[in-house]
Motif scaffolding. Structure first.
Motif, PDB file in Angstrom:
ATOM      1  N   GLN A   3       0.535  -0.984   0.164  1.00  0.00           N
ATOM      2  CA  GLN A   3       0.366   0.374  -0.052  1.00  0.00           C
ATOM      3  C   GLN A   3       0.511   1.444  -0.187  1.00  0.00           C
ATOM      4  O   GLN A   3       2.451   1.553   0.458  1.00  0.00           O
ATOM      5  N   VAL A   4       0.502   2.445  -0.950  1.00  0.00           N
ATOM      6  CA  VAL A   4       1.193   3.342  -0.908  1.00  0.00           C
ATOM      7  C   VAL A   4      -0.058   4.269  -0.616  1.00  0.00           C
ATOM      8  O   VAL A   4      -0.775   4.663  -0.828  1.00  0.00           O
ATOM      9  N   GLU A   5       0.194   4.697   0.515  1.00  0.00           N
ATOM     10  CA  GLU A   5      -1.087   6.468   1.054  1.00  0.00           C
ATOM     11  C   GLU A   5      -0.948   7.389   0.704  1.00  0.00           C
ATOM     12  O   GLU A   5       0.255   8.384  -0.458  1.00  0.00           O
ATOM     13  N   VAL A   6      -1.978   7.828  -0.464  1.00  0.00           N
ATOM     14  CA  VAL A   6      -2.553   9.216  -1.239  1.00  0.00           C
ATOM     15  C   VAL A   6      -3.245  10.126  -0.375  1.00  0.00           C
ATOM     16  O   VAL A   6      -4.287   9.555   0.134  1.00  0.00           O
ATOM     17  N   GLU A   7      -2.589  11.313  -0.200  1.00  0.00           N
ATOM     18  CA  GLU A   7      -2.936  12.330  -0.075  1.00  0.00           C
ATOM     19  C   GLU A   7      -3.917  13.295  -0.538  1.00  0.00           C
ATOM     20  O   GLU A   7      -3.512  13.127  -1.537  1.00  0.00           O
ATOM     21  N   TYR A   8      -5.415  12.950  -0.136  1.00  0.00           N
ATOM     22  CA  TYR A   8      -6.354  14.225  -1.010  1.00  0.00           C
ATOM     23  C   TYR A   8      -7.317  14.821  -0.606  1.00  0.00           C
ATOM     24  O   TYR A   8      -7.322  14.582   0.908  1.00  0.00           O
ATOM     25  N   TYR A   9      -7.791  15.752  -0.743  1.00  0.00           N
ATOM     26  CA  TYR A   9      -8.815  16.210  -0.426  1.00  0.00           C
ATOM     27  C   TYR A   9      -9.625  17.052  -1.321  1.00  0.00           C
ATOM     28  O   TYR A   9      -9.136  17.078  -2.469  1.00  0.00           O
ATOM     29  N   ALA A  10     -10.948  17.490  -1.209  1.00  0.00           N
ATOM     30  CA  ALA A  10     -11.676  17.826  -2.281  1.00  0.00           C
ATOM     31  C   ALA A  10     -12.388  19.122  -1.966  1.00  0.00           C
ATOM     32  O   ALA A  10     -12.281  19.431  -0.928  1.00  0.00           O
ATOM     33  N   ALA A  11     -12.872  20.334  -3.250  1.00  0.00           N
ATOM     34  CA  ALA A  11     -13.445  21.069  -2.909  1.00  0.00           C
ATOM     35  C   ALA A  11     -14.971  21.431  -4.127  1.00  0.00           C
ATOM     36  O   ALA A  11     -14.092  20.374  -5.197  1.00  0.00           O
ATOM     37  N   ASP A  12     -15.796  21.750  -3.892  1.00  0.00           N
ATOM     38  CA  ASP A  12     -16.637  21.968  -4.198  1.00  0.00           C
ATOM     39  C   ASP A  12     -17.672  23.500  -4.999  1.00  0.00           C
ATOM     40  O   ASP A  12     -17.419  24.014  -3.864  1.00  0.00           O
ATOM     41  N   GLY A  45      -7.955   5.258  -2.769  1.00  0.00           N
ATOM     42  CA  GLY A  45      -8.841   5.853  -1.503  1.00  0.00           C
ATOM     43  C   GLY A  45     -10.549   5.668  -2.061  1.00  0.00           C
ATOM     44  O   GLY A  45     -10.288   5.720  -2.716  1.00  0.00           O
ATOM     45  N   ARG A  46     -11.245   5.550  -0.663  1.00  0.00           N
ATOM     46  CA  ARG A  46     -12.534   5.528  -0.827  1.00  0.00           C
ATOM     47  C   ARG A  46     -13.216   6.482   0.235  1.00  0.00           C
ATOM     48  O   ARG A  46     -12.567   6.671   1.051  1.00  0.00           O
ATOM     49  N   GLY A  47     -14.119   6.954  -0.122  1.00  0.00           N
ATOM     50  CA  GLY A  47     -15.240   7.429   0.943  1.00  0.00           C
ATOM     51  C   GLY A  47     -16.968   7.942   0.201  1.00  0.00           C
ATOM     52  O   GLY A  47     -16.936   7.934  -0.130  1.00  0.00           O
ATOM     53  N   ASN A  48     -17.085   8.718   1.367  1.00  0.00           N
ATOM     54  CA  ASN A  48     -18.850   9.542   0.709  1.00  0.00           C
ATOM     55  C   ASN A  48     -17.927  10.771   0.771  1.00  0.00           C
ATOM     56  O   ASN A  48     -17.827  11.433   1.538  1.00  0.00           O
ATOM     57  N   LEU A  49     -18.973  11.364  -0.012  1.00  0.00           N
ATOM     58  CA  LEU A  49     -19.779  12.920   0.098  1.00  0.00           C
ATOM     59  C   LEU A  49     -20.818  12.787   0.048  1.00  0.00           C
ATOM     60  O   LEU A  49     -21.690  12.366  -0.218  1.00  0.00           O
ATOM     61  N   GLU A  50     -21.276  14.538   0.288  1.00  0.00           N
ATOM     62  CA  GLU A  50     -22.605  15.161   0.453  1.00  0.00           C
ATOM     63  C   GLU A  50     -22.537  16.227  -0.035  1.00  0.00           C
ATOM     64  O   GLU A  50     -21.888  17.301   0.574  1.00  0.00           O
ATOM     65  N   LEU A  51     -22.656  16.882  -1.582  1.00  0.00           N
ATOM     66  CA  LEU A  51     -22.608  17.708  -1.957  1.00  0.00           C
ATOM     67  C   LEU A  51     -24.591  18.824  -1.684  1.00  0.00           C
ATOM     68  O   LEU A  51     -25.465  17.865  -1.952  1.00  0.00           O
ATOM     69  N   GLU A  52     -23.808  19.901  -1.249  1.00  0.00           N
ATOM     70  CA  GLU A  52     -25.045  20.653  -0.856  1.00  0.00           C
ATOM     71  C   GLU A  52     -25.037  21.388  -2.507  1.00  0.00           C
ATOM     72  O   GLU A  52     -24.317  22.180  -2.731  1.00  0.00           O
ATOM     73  N   PRO A  53     -26.228  21.717  -2.347  1.00  0.00           N
ATOM     74  CA  PRO A  53     -26.411  22.887  -3.413  1.00  0.00           C
ATOM     75  C   PRO A  53     -26.209  23.776  -3.389  1.00  0.00           C
ATOM     76  O   PRO A  53     -26.244  24.970  -1.854  1.00  0.00           O
ATOM     77  N   PHE A  54     -25.899  24.791  -4.243  1.00  0.00           N
ATOM     78  CA  PHE A  54     -25.760  26.273  -3.952  1.00  0.00           C
ATOM     79  C   PHE A  54     -26.358  27.088  -4.719  1.00  0.00           C
ATOM     80  O   PHE A  54     -27.193  26.873  -5.835  1.00  0.00           O
ATOM     81  N   HIS A  55     -26.966  28.122  -3.706  1.00  0.00           N
ATOM     82  CA  HIS A  55     -28.546  29.072  -3.938  1.00  0.00           C
ATOM     83  C   HIS A  55     -28.387  30.315  -4.856  1.00  0.00           C
ATOM     84  O   HIS A  55     -27.269  30.922  -4.640  1.00  0.00           O
TER      85      HIS A  55
END
Length: 210
Positions: A47-56, A141-151
């Motif tokens: 295993q190789v650790e991947v660093e990551y994050y997200a922006a919406d 890597g894997r996980g969950n996304l909760e995407l809120e709407p932009f009004h």
């Protein structure tokens, strides 16, 4: 599904998305929970650790644009000249909704590979998986996304991208709205380190004099 003298029944039901296990008392039917508890799986690849994050970000059509920033030390990729990053988005039944592949970029600063993956999605809940195709190693890597709407019409902020200023006279490997970005996927910083912050503001109006 037949496993030796034992069988397991799976059925595709409307609304379930994929085949699901159906308990059965027929002769020769197995117990899936008991079978899973007795099985083991070992990934043969280190295993190789991947660093990551997200922006919406607001996509302008009611959807949300999500960007994933991932990095991998150059030493972990060996002498590879090209690395591809894959980003998949799935519903609750792990049916694939979106798949994005992009070539990672080798950075001179810090000797890292940087990968940027994008997807346009309706607001909602999703699962995701991200991976970099490093030979003979597992970088994922894997996980969950909760995407809120932009009004529309509201003052709203995008996700925040943390990064470093591109070297003087050079172009960054990533741009948003004409702004050069050098995302820094790691969320750990050293004392005295200078970082840049990028975000988008939505819904601002113009003040009319008088």
């Amino acid at each position: 599904w037949y496993y030796g003298n034992t069988h397991f029944l799976f059925e595709k039901r409307f609304g379930a998305g994929d085949f699901i296990y159906v308990p059965s008392v027929t002769r020769g039917a197995g117990d899936i929970m008991q079978a899973m508890a007795g099985e083991t799986f070992r990934d043969p690849l280190p295993q190789v650790e991947v660093e990551y994050y997200a922006a919406d970000f607001a996509a302008g059509d009611g959807r949300v644009e999500i960007e994933f920033y991932g990095s991998l030390p150059a030493s972990a990729a060996g002498g590879n000249r090209t690395i591809e990053s894959s980003f998949g988005v799935f519903d609750s039944a792990w049916n694939r909704i979106e798949l994005n592949r992009a070539a990672a970029v080798r950075l001179n600063v810090g000797s890292e590979w940087l990968a940027v993956n994008r997807a346009l999605l309706a607001p909602g809940s999703y699962s995701y998986a991200i991976s970099l195709d490093v030979p003979e190693r597992r970088a994922a890597g894997r996980g969950n996304l909760e995407l809120e709407p932009f009004h529309s019409g509201w003052v709203d902020l995008s996700g925040i991208v943390l990064g470093a200023a591109p070297p003087a006279g050079s172009r960054a490997p990533h741009q948003r709205r004409g702004v050069d970005l050098l995302p820094r996927p790691s969320l750990s910083f050293t004392k005295g380190e200078i970082i840049t912050v990028y975000l988008e503001v939505y819904g601002l109006g113009r003040t009319i004099p008088g």
